[in-house]
Design a protein around this motif. Sequence first.
Motif, PDB file in Angstrom:
ATOM      1  N   TRP A  31     -32.765 -22.526 -84.341  1.00 12.17           N
ATOM      2  CA  TRP A  31     -33.078 -21.116 -84.123  1.00 12.17           C
ATOM      3  C   TRP A  31     -32.945 -20.823 -82.632  1.00 12.17           C
ATOM      4  O   TRP A  31     -33.590 -21.445 -81.799  1.00 12.17           O
ATOM      5  CB  TRP A  31     -34.511 -20.828 -84.598  1.00 12.17           C
ATOM      6  CG  TRP A  31     -34.917 -19.414 -84.374  1.00 12.17           C
ATOM      7  CD1 TRP A  31     -35.783 -18.953 -83.421  1.00 12.17           C
ATOM      8  CD2 TRP A  31     -34.483 -18.274 -85.113  1.00 12.17           C
ATOM      9  NE1 TRP A  31     -35.905 -17.598 -83.535  1.00 12.17           N
ATOM     10  CE2 TRP A  31     -35.113 -17.156 -84.571  1.00 12.17           C
ATOM     11  CE3 TRP A  31     -33.606 -18.099 -86.192  1.00 12.17           C
ATOM     12  CZ2 TRP A  31     -34.912 -15.866 -85.058  1.00 12.17           C
ATOM     13  CZ3 TRP A  31     -33.402 -16.820 -86.683  1.00 12.17           C
ATOM     14  CH2 TRP A  31     -34.053 -15.722 -86.120  1.00 12.17           C
ATOM     15  N   LYS A  85     -39.285 -18.090 -79.778  1.00  9.07           N
ATOM     16  CA  LYS A  85     -40.003 -19.238 -80.335  1.00  9.07           C
ATOM     17  C   LYS A  85     -41.461 -19.203 -79.916  1.00  9.07           C
ATOM     18  O   LYS A  85     -41.814 -18.628 -78.897  1.00  9.07           O
ATOM     19  CB  LYS A  85     -39.369 -20.544 -79.855  1.00  9.07           C
ATOM     20  CG  LYS A  85     -37.951 -20.743 -80.351  1.00  9.07           C
ATOM     21  CD  LYS A  85     -37.344 -22.019 -79.822  1.00  9.07           C
ATOM     22  CE  LYS A  85     -35.889 -22.097 -80.265  1.00  9.07           C
ATOM     23  NZ  LYS A  85     -35.185 -23.174 -79.595  1.00  9.07           N
ATOM     24  N   GLY A 138     -42.450 -24.434 -80.327  1.00  8.91           N
ATOM     25  CA  GLY A 138     -41.044 -24.584 -80.695  1.00  8.91           C
ATOM     26  C   GLY A 138     -40.604 -23.991 -82.019  1.00  8.91           C
ATOM     27  O   GLY A 138     -39.437 -24.090 -82.377  1.00  8.91           O
ATOM     28  N   TYR A 139     -41.500 -23.372 -82.774  1.00  6.27           N
ATOM     29  CA  TYR A 139     -41.118 -22.762 -84.050  1.00  6.27           C
ATOM     30  C   TYR A 139     -40.509 -21.387 -83.795  1.00  6.27           C
ATOM     31  O   TYR A 139     -41.041 -20.602 -83.014  1.00  6.27           O
ATOM     32  CB  TYR A 139     -42.332 -22.628 -84.978  1.00  6.27           C
ATOM     33  CG  TYR A 139     -42.864 -23.954 -85.442  1.00  6.27           C
ATOM     34  CD1 TYR A 139     -42.318 -24.590 -86.550  1.00  6.27           C
ATOM     35  CD2 TYR A 139     -43.890 -24.587 -84.767  1.00  6.27           C
ATOM     36  CE1 TYR A 139     -42.796 -25.820 -86.976  1.00  6.27           C
ATOM     37  CE2 TYR A 139     -44.376 -25.813 -85.182  1.00  6.27           C
ATOM     38  CZ  TYR A 139     -43.824 -26.419 -86.287  1.00  6.27           C
ATOM     39  OH  TYR A 139     -44.290 -27.629 -86.702  1.00  6.27           O
ATOM     40  N   GLY A 140     -39.394 -21.097 -84.476  1.00  6.69           N
ATOM     41  CA  GLY A 140     -38.738 -19.807 -84.313  1.00  6.69           C
ATOM     42  C   GLY A 140     -39.546 -18.677 -84.925  1.00  6.69           C
ATOM     43  O   GLY A 140     -40.256 -18.868 -85.902  1.00  6.69           O
ATOM     44  N   THR A 141     -39.442 -17.485 -84.321  1.00  5.81           N
ATOM     45  CA  THR A 141     -40.083 -16.296 -84.878  1.00  5.81           C
ATOM     46  C   THR A 141     -39.038 -15.215 -85.083  1.00  5.81           C
ATOM     47  O   THR A 141     -38.068 -15.120 -84.344  1.00  5.81           O
ATOM     48  CB  THR A 141     -41.213 -15.752 -83.976  1.00  5.81           C
ATOM     49  OG1 THR A 141     -40.663 -15.379 -82.712  1.00  5.81           O
ATOM     50  CG2 THR A 141     -42.309 -16.777 -83.785  1.00  5.81           C
ATOM     51  N   SER A 157     -37.667 -26.127 -84.514  1.00  9.30           N
ATOM     52  CA  SER A 157     -36.771 -24.968 -84.435  1.00  9.30           C
ATOM     53  C   SER A 157     -35.648 -25.007 -85.473  1.00  9.30           C
ATOM     54  O   SER A 157     -34.793 -24.121 -85.495  1.00  9.30           O
ATOM     55  CB  SER A 157     -36.182 -24.850 -83.022  1.00  9.30           C
ATOM     56  OG  SER A 157     -35.458 -26.016 -82.695  1.00  9.30           O
TER      57      SER A 157
END
Length: 152
Positions: free
Chosen positions: A40, A44, A48-51, A91
């Motif tokens: 992604w 983020k 590190g997680y995509g939004t 990600s």
Amino acid sequence: MNTDVPGMTFKQRVLAFWAKVNQNGPVSPHHPEMSNCWIWDGCKTYDGYGTFCIQGSREKQHNVLAHQVSFFLAGGGWPTMQIDHICHVPSCVRPDHLRHVSQQENAKYRIVKECKYGHPLADPNLYYYGIKRRLRRCRACLGMPLAESKAI
């Protein structure tokens, strides 16, 4: 394309979502036997997680996790439990790297024994921080002396 524009059609939002995905990402160091990750490239979270911004009811905008949107678009339905990254790359939004699991299963899979540079994630190399000190970082990567107090 700006995904925050009210009135975008579903198809436009889907195209805007996939436009933020790099399908030539790396192969997971934790699972080299898997295909490469789809990374992604949009916004983020700190970990590190995509939004991704979606339009809710009454023209309100909501940020959701990109891997949840990917799971939904791949036909998995909107997640009612947690989505686990089999590849352990936060990600990554590649649908075949994601699975629907309970919170207990996700916690079991989430326990990482070493940082991305191979340092052990165990005391005394751990730095705990955040609310109730639940988050942890590798002291070696942070450049902190191992003898430094955890009370920082």
